[in-house]
Every structure is written in C-alpha cells, then in structure tokens.
Design an enzyme around this catalytic site. Structure first.
Site, PDB file in Angstrom:
ATOM      1  N   TYR A   1       0.820  -1.216   0.000  1.00 35.97           N
ATOM      2  CA  TYR A   1       0.000   0.000   0.000  1.00 35.97           C
ATOM      3  C   TYR A   1       0.854   1.266   0.000  1.00 35.97           C
ATOM      4  CZ  TYR A   1      -3.780  -3.207   1.403  1.00 35.97           C
ATOM      5  OH  TYR A   1      -4.679  -4.236   1.480  1.00 35.97           O
TER       6      TYR A   1
ATOM      7  N   LEU B   1     -17.522  -3.019   1.795  1.00 38.48           N
ATOM      8  CA  LEU B   1     -18.577  -2.178   1.205  1.00 38.48           C
ATOM      9  C   LEU B   1     -18.634  -2.430  -0.299  1.00 38.48           C
ATOM     10  CD1 LEU B   1     -17.668   1.133   3.116  1.00 38.48           C
ATOM     11  CD2 LEU B   1     -19.135  -0.758   3.867  1.00 38.48           C
TER      12      LEU B   1
ATOM     13  N   ILE C   1     -12.985  -4.596   7.655  1.00 36.61           N
ATOM     14  CA  ILE C   1     -11.993  -3.505   7.694  1.00 36.61           C
ATOM     15  C   ILE C   1     -12.283  -2.489   6.586  1.00 36.61           C
ATOM     16  CG2 ILE C   1     -10.109  -4.700   8.882  1.00 36.61           C
ATOM     17  CD1 ILE C   1      -8.992  -5.361   6.011  1.00 36.61           C
TER      18      ILE C   1
ATOM     19  N   LYS D   1     -12.321   0.670   4.337  1.00 40.15           N
ATOM     20  CA  LYS D   1     -11.387   1.785   4.163  1.00 40.15           C
ATOM     21  C   LYS D   1     -12.207   3.063   4.147  1.00 40.15           C
ATOM     22  CE  LYS D   1      -9.208   4.708   1.012  1.00 40.15           C
ATOM     23  NZ  LYS D   1      -9.760   5.525  -0.086  1.00 40.15           N
TER      24      LYS D   1
ATOM     25  N   ASN E   1     -19.079   4.362   9.694  1.00 42.32           N
ATOM     26  CA  ASN E   1     -18.799   2.924   9.771  1.00 42.32           C
ATOM     27  C   ASN E   1     -18.722   2.455  11.227  1.00 42.32           C
ATOM     28  OD1 ASN E   1     -18.730   2.978   7.010  1.00 42.32           O
ATOM     29  ND2 ASN E   1     -16.496   3.109   6.868  1.00 42.32           N
TER      30      ASN E   1
HETATM   31  P1  NAP Z   1     -14.220  -0.815   0.866  1.00 39.31           P
HETATM   32  O1  NAP Z   1     -13.798  -0.672   2.271  1.00 39.31           O
HETATM   33  O2  NAP Z   1     -15.289  -1.797   0.531  1.00 39.31           O
HETATM   34  O3  NAP Z   1     -14.692   0.599   0.257  1.00 39.31           O
HETATM   35  C1  NAP Z   1     -13.907   1.747   0.372  1.00 39.31           C
HETATM   36  C2  NAP Z   1     -14.626   2.890  -0.342  1.00 39.31           C
HETATM   37  O4  NAP Z   1     -15.859   3.191   0.314  1.00 39.31           O
HETATM   38  C3  NAP Z   1     -13.811   4.179  -0.339  1.00 39.31           C
HETATM   39  O5  NAP Z   1     -14.051   4.817  -1.577  1.00 39.31           O
HETATM   40  C4  NAP Z   1     -14.411   4.988   0.808  1.00 39.31           C
HETATM   41  O6  NAP Z   1     -14.319   6.383   0.574  1.00 39.31           O
HETATM   42  C5  NAP Z   1     -15.863   4.574   0.727  1.00 39.31           C
HETATM   43  N1  NAP Z   1     -16.526   4.626   2.032  1.00 39.31           N
HETATM   44  C6  NAP Z   1     -16.066   4.142   3.204  1.00 39.31           C
HETATM   45  N2  NAP Z   1     -16.983   4.301   4.183  1.00 39.31           N
HETATM   46  C7  NAP Z   1     -18.039   4.928   3.617  1.00 39.31           C
HETATM   47  C8  NAP Z   1     -19.284   5.374   4.114  1.00 39.31           C
HETATM   48  N3  NAP Z   1     -19.628   5.164   5.390  1.00 39.31           N
HETATM   49  N4  NAP Z   1     -20.143   5.981   3.256  1.00 39.31           N
HETATM   50  C9  NAP Z   1     -19.806   6.169   1.954  1.00 39.31           C
HETATM   51  N5  NAP Z   1     -18.634   5.758   1.412  1.00 39.31           N
HETATM   52  C10 NAP Z   1     -17.752   5.135   2.244  1.00 39.31           C
HETATM   53  O7  NAP Z   1     -12.986  -1.147  -0.086  1.00 39.31           O
HETATM   54  P2  NAP Z   1     -11.439  -1.550   0.033  1.00 39.31           P
HETATM   55  O8  NAP Z   1     -10.611  -0.389   0.321  1.00 39.31           O
HETATM   56  O9  NAP Z   1     -11.154  -2.342  -1.200  1.00 39.31           O
HETATM   57  O10 NAP Z   1     -11.340  -2.589   1.242  1.00 39.31           O
HETATM   58  C11 NAP Z   1     -11.104  -2.231   2.586  1.00 39.31           C
HETATM   59  C12 NAP Z   1      -9.712  -2.573   3.026  1.00 39.31           C
HETATM   60  O11 NAP Z   1      -9.458  -3.964   2.898  1.00 39.31           O
HETATM   61  C13 NAP Z   1      -8.590  -1.949   2.199  1.00 39.31           C
HETATM   62  O12 NAP Z   1      -8.437  -0.578   2.444  1.00 39.31           O
HETATM   63  C14 NAP Z   1      -7.428  -2.798   2.626  1.00 39.31           C
HETATM   64  O13 NAP Z   1      -6.965  -2.414   3.925  1.00 39.31           O
HETATM   65  C15 NAP Z   1      -8.081  -4.183   2.641  1.00 39.31           C
HETATM   66  N6  NAP Z   1      -7.908  -4.902   1.344  1.00 39.31           N
HETATM   67  C16 NAP Z   1      -7.142  -6.023   1.336  1.00 39.31           C
HETATM   68  C17 NAP Z   1      -6.964  -6.746   0.164  1.00 39.31           C
HETATM   69  C18 NAP Z   1      -6.138  -8.005   0.183  1.00 39.31           C
HETATM   70  O14 NAP Z   1      -5.734  -8.483  -0.890  1.00 39.31           O
HETATM   71  N7  NAP Z   1      -5.865  -8.572   1.337  1.00 39.31           N
HETATM   72  C19 NAP Z   1      -7.582  -6.320  -1.033  1.00 39.31           C
HETATM   73  C20 NAP Z   1      -8.388  -5.184  -0.990  1.00 39.31           C
HETATM   74  C21 NAP Z   1      -8.553  -4.494   0.197  1.00 39.31           C
HETATM   75  P3  NAP Z   1     -13.291   7.359   1.340  1.00 39.31           P
HETATM   76  O15 NAP Z   1     -11.931   6.745   1.305  1.00 39.31           O
HETATM   77  O16 NAP Z   1     -13.402   8.621   0.561  1.00 39.31           O
HETATM   78  O17 NAP Z   1     -13.758   7.539   2.747  1.00 39.31           O
END
Ligand code: NAP
Length: 267
Positions: free
Chosen positions: A45, A184, A222, A224, A234
């Site tokens: 990251y 999400l 978790i 983001k 959240n």
């Molecule tokens: P996510 O958490 O499903 O979605 C993140 C998106 O939703 C961002 O654009 C965020 O915007 C928005 N958001 C967050 N809370 C919100 C709310 N209450 N209302 C409206 N919009 C909201 O997606 P993700 O980042 O893919 O997954 C979460 C975490 O999982 C990652 O950050 C990472 O730490 C981990 N991850 C791990 C892997 C792996 O291979 N192990 C792969 C993907 C992700 P803002 O940022 O503008 O707040």
C-alpha cells in the site's frame, strides 16, 4: 512481548489507496480516537510510514491497538520475509505487529518455506499471529499442514455480492478467523435495492447495513475510509442490529461481483 487478543477486533480501518501522507495519518489517528482498535495496512500500500505517523499522532498505548500488515508477493522467499518485515516494523515505528499476512499465495510463495519464516518471526516476538490472505480452501488446508503454529486469520474479499460461504465454513472448521476486505464492495453496496431497503428500515446508511450483515456472519470487517464522516458512519454500524428478516433479505441477493481479481489470483 505483546498481548494481542485471540480474536481481531470486529471492526477495523482499511488503508489501501490512502497514500497521501497527511490524509492517511489523519484517518488512522481519527479512527483510533473514535475507538477503532484494528488497523490494516500492507507493504504494497506504500503507506506504512503514514500509518505509523497516525499511530503516533493518536497517543493510544501500543498494546491496545491491533495492527496488521502484509508481505507482498515478491518478498515471500524466507530471507525476504524476514528483511521486509523488519522494514515494515521500521516504517510503522513499532516493535511488533499483531498480525502479519501472506498477502497472496502467489509470486515467491512456497507454503512450507514462506510460513517457516513467518514462524520464526513469531518465535522472535516480531509478530503475534500468522495470517493468510486470498487463500482458497485447498491453500488454507496446505498452510495448516505445513506449519506447527496456528493460522490466525484469512483475509478475503467478502460482502453481500460475494458471501464466500464455503470458504468461511472451511475457515470456521479450522478455527481460523475471517477478515472481510472490500466489505462495502468498494462502494457498490450503496446501489443495491435490497441493502437500501434494509438501511431505510433501520434509519441507517447502506455502509452500516453491509457491516452489520458481516458482523452477523461472525466476520471482522476492515472498511477503508478517509474522511471523518465515513470513519464515524462505519463505526456507528456497531449499533445497527439486523433481524432475521433483514439478514435473509441480504442473503437472497443473487448478484455476484468480485472486485479484486488480479492475474495471479488463485481462483
Ligand atoms: P471498501 O472498504 O469496501 O470501500 C472503500 C470505499 O468506500 C472508499 O471509496 C471509501 O471512501 C468509501 N466509504 C467508506 N466508508 C463509507 C461510508 N460510510 N459511506 C460512503 N462511502 C464510504 O474497499 P477496500 O478499500 O477495497 O477494502 C477495505 C480494506 O481492505 C482496504 O483498504 C485494505 O486495507 C483491505 N484490502 C485487502 C486486500 C487483500 O488483498 N488482502 C484487497 C483489498 C482491500 P473514502 O476513502 O473517501 O472515505
């Protein structure tokens, strides 16, 4: 030596793509000040240093925080696991992480050799728990077979469009926690009529409903979030209680989407 809990705190903060130094540190510090105790990052990251700045900014005792990072696929040869983890600790400004994941079973991953290096880090007190991420059932079984140390968690994509029932059952049967990434669906849950309806019923946001649904499944999430508004929204999902009808309605969504799908994925 640290005192990590035997379960990851149920709701954590994701940080993928939060690479702006100030925004990343502020998100981490804001989350910790609001009560979050689980922070998720990764070598890939490119923000471990900024996450470390956020940890320092928040002034919460280190042992109260559950900190997880991940070793990238080009660092999974044993010597690289050891040296890159030292670099991660240095960037994060900590002596240990609570959970260190194999980010993907790909690249230089060799189950026995890679996980032996993880065991060594655990014996040395540099990590508390060994994690795997993006492992399918056969790879989970292989990881269990080749290591004497427990596999603590499998971090996988999981949300209402990818419920991962079989993989979750396999992890539960082997006493492995499931941590949901993209909980999400990277924003896709906001457009689901079923989730919108449940959200309206509870006067909650769609994000909160998706997180509450994961909690009903016993899955740690978790999400983001960068802004304080999203981080707070959240966190407030903890008081959204879905009833059996709500859960059944979301379970019945038959649309399937996988949002993280690189060429080297094992599926
Ligand atoms: P996510 O958490 O499903 O979605 C993140 C998106 O939703 C961002 O654009 C965020 O915007 C928005 N958001 C967050 N809370 C919100 C709310 N209450 N209302 C409206 N919009 C909201 O997606 P993700 O980042 O893919 O997954 C979460 C975490 O999982 C990652 O950050 C990472 O730490 C981990 N991850 C791990 C892997 C792996 O291979 N192990 C792969 C993907 C992700 P803002 O940022 O503008 O707040």
């Amino acid at each position: 030596m640290s005192q990590s809990p035997n379960e990851p705190p149920m709701l954590g903060l994701g940080t993928w793509q939060n690479t702006d130094p100030e925004a990343c540190a502020n998100a981490v510090a804001t989350a910790l000040e609001l009560g979050y105790r689980h922070i998720d990052t990764a070598q890939a990251y490119d923000n471990e240093e900024h996450v470390g700045d956020g940890l320092a900014q928040a002034d919460i005792p280190r042992d109260d925080i559950f900190l997880a990072t991940k070793v990238w696929i080009d660092q999974l040869a044993p010597d690289d696991v050891l040296s890159s983890t030292e670099e991660s600790l240095d960037e994060l400004g900590v002596d240990y992480v609570d959970l260190l994941y194999v980010h993907w079973p790909a690249g230089d991953y060799d189950a026995a050799e890679t996980l032996a290096a993880f065991e060594r880090l655990r014996d040395e007190g540099k990590i508390d728990h060994i994690g795997i991420s993006n492992f399918e059932p056969d790879q989970v079984t292989e990881a269990i077979e080749v290591t004497d140390a427990p596999i603590f968690a499998n971090q996988i994509e999981c949300h209402p469009f990818l419920p991962q029932t079989e993989l979750r059952d396999h992890c539960a049967a082997n006493d492995i926690e499931v941590v949901a990434y993209s909980p999400l669906a990277r924003g896709e849950v906001f457009d689901s009529p079923e989730i919108q309806a449940v959200a309206e019923k509870h006067d909650a946001s769609e994000a909160q409903v998706s997180l509450a649904w994961l909690r009903e499944k016993g899955v740690t999430a978790i999400p983001k979030a960068t802004s304080e508004t999203h981080i707070r929204d959240n966190w407030a999902s903890r008081s959204v209680e879905l009833d059996a009808d709500d859960v059944a309605r979301i379970d019945a969504i038959d649309e399937r989407k996988r949002l993280v799908d690189p060429d080297f994925a094992p599926w």
